[in-house]
Design an enzyme around this catalytic site. Structure first.
Site, mmCIF file in Angstrom:
data_model
loop_
_atom_site.group_PDB
_atom_site.id
_atom_site.type_symbol
_atom_site.label_atom_id
_atom_site.label_comp_id
_atom_site.label_asym_id
_atom_site.label_seq_id
_atom_site.Cartn_x
_atom_site.Cartn_y
_atom_site.Cartn_z
ATOM 1 N N GLU A 1 0.824 -1.213 0.000
ATOM 2 C CA GLU A 1 0.000 0.000 0.000
ATOM 3 C C GLU A 1 0.857 1.262 0.000
ATOM 4 O OE1 GLU A 1 -4.159 -1.263 2.049
ATOM 5 O OE2 GLU A 1 -2.434 -1.288 3.378
ATOM 6 N N GLU B 1 -4.306 -9.631 3.073
ATOM 7 C CA GLU B 1 -5.207 -9.366 4.195
ATOM 8 C C GLU B 1 -6.378 -10.341 4.280
ATOM 9 O OE1 GLU B 1 -3.034 -5.454 3.738
ATOM 10 O OE2 GLU B 1 -3.703 -7.076 2.437
#
Length: 257
Positions: free
Chosen positions: A111, A131
């Site tokens: 990210e 995730e």
């Protein structure tokens, strides 16, 4: 003297921001977040600095959020403070920022790279948003950003499976701007930064702004929904089970609640 979690160096018109927690795989905690916020402000405020490179010390670029920081109650500072995750993913910037990726850029580390304007990666680097495999969502902008920079179908396949991609696949997807030989990513990123820094600063800033116009129009309205979704998922039983299963090195037993 306590070592700083992020180093700020300059080479002419280029700033180099180095995540410096190699013993923690450059994982992000509250102190690193604060240091990133300060470094970005310093870079933006200095008219002599035209381009910045973000890199990681040690064997990997960044492994995401520090689980010790998570357990220590630093979630608000790391994920929901000014600038978003690590002080970067939602930060307002006007100057180009290049991610120099080696080793792994996983979860929040990916990210951070996606939040930069350009990614340079060396051969053998790995990217991933695992995730969902832990009962979480890529809430630092990963789920939203990946589908804005590569084809949505390919992005969803990566997001929903949690699988990793390597430098070659990232190149084929158009995710990275330049490839570098193993061990050469910083040199390649600096070469790209120097090419950009030679150009007119106002024109570069304006061009960067125009190139990010669609992102600026699309992402800001999503940040509140992103934060609310992340908080909801983090509070779920599945998120707790995902973390426990990861630590116990066993398959998770999902309950869907």
């Amino acid at each position: 003297m306590t070592a700083l979690p992020l180093r700020f160096e300059t080479r002419g018109a280029i700033a180099i921001l180095t995540l410096d927690r190699p013993d923690r795989r450059n994982a992000i905690d509250a102190a690193t977040t604060a240091a990133m916020t300060d470094a970005l402000a310093r870079f933006e405020a200095d008219p002599d600095l035209r381009v910045a490179v973000l890199r990681g010390e040690g064997p990997v670029f960044c492994a995401g959020m520090d689980l010790a920081a998570f357990a220590d109650g630093q979630v608000e500072a790391v994920l929901f403070g000014p600038g978003g995750f690590a002080g970067l993913t939602e930060a307002a910037r006007t100057k180009p920022l290049i991610a120099a990726v080696h080793g792994a850029a996983l979860a929040g580390g990916f990210e951070l790279a996606l939040a930069c304007d350009l990614i340079v990666a060396e051969e053998g680097a790995r990217f991933g948003l695992p995730e969902v495999m832990r009962g979480l969502v890529a809430g630092g902008g990963g789920a939203a950003r990946l589908a804005s920079v590569i084809a949505p179908g390919r992005a969803r396949e990566i997001i929903l499976t949690g699988r990793m991609i390597d430098t070659a696949e990232a190149w084929d997807l158009g995710l990275i701007a330049r490839r570098a030989p193993e061990g050469g990513v910083l040199d390649a990123a600096l070469a790209l930064a120097q090419e950009i820094a030679r150009n007119a600063p106002l024109a570069v800033s304006a061009s960067l702004g125009l190139s990010r116009a669609a992102e600026r129009a699309g992402l800001p309205p999503l940040w509140a929904e992103n934060a609310a979704t992340l908080r909801q998922i983090m509070a779920s039983e599945d998120a707790t089970e995902g973390a426990r299963a990861f630590l116990e090195r066993r398959p998770p037993r999902w309950q869907g609640r």
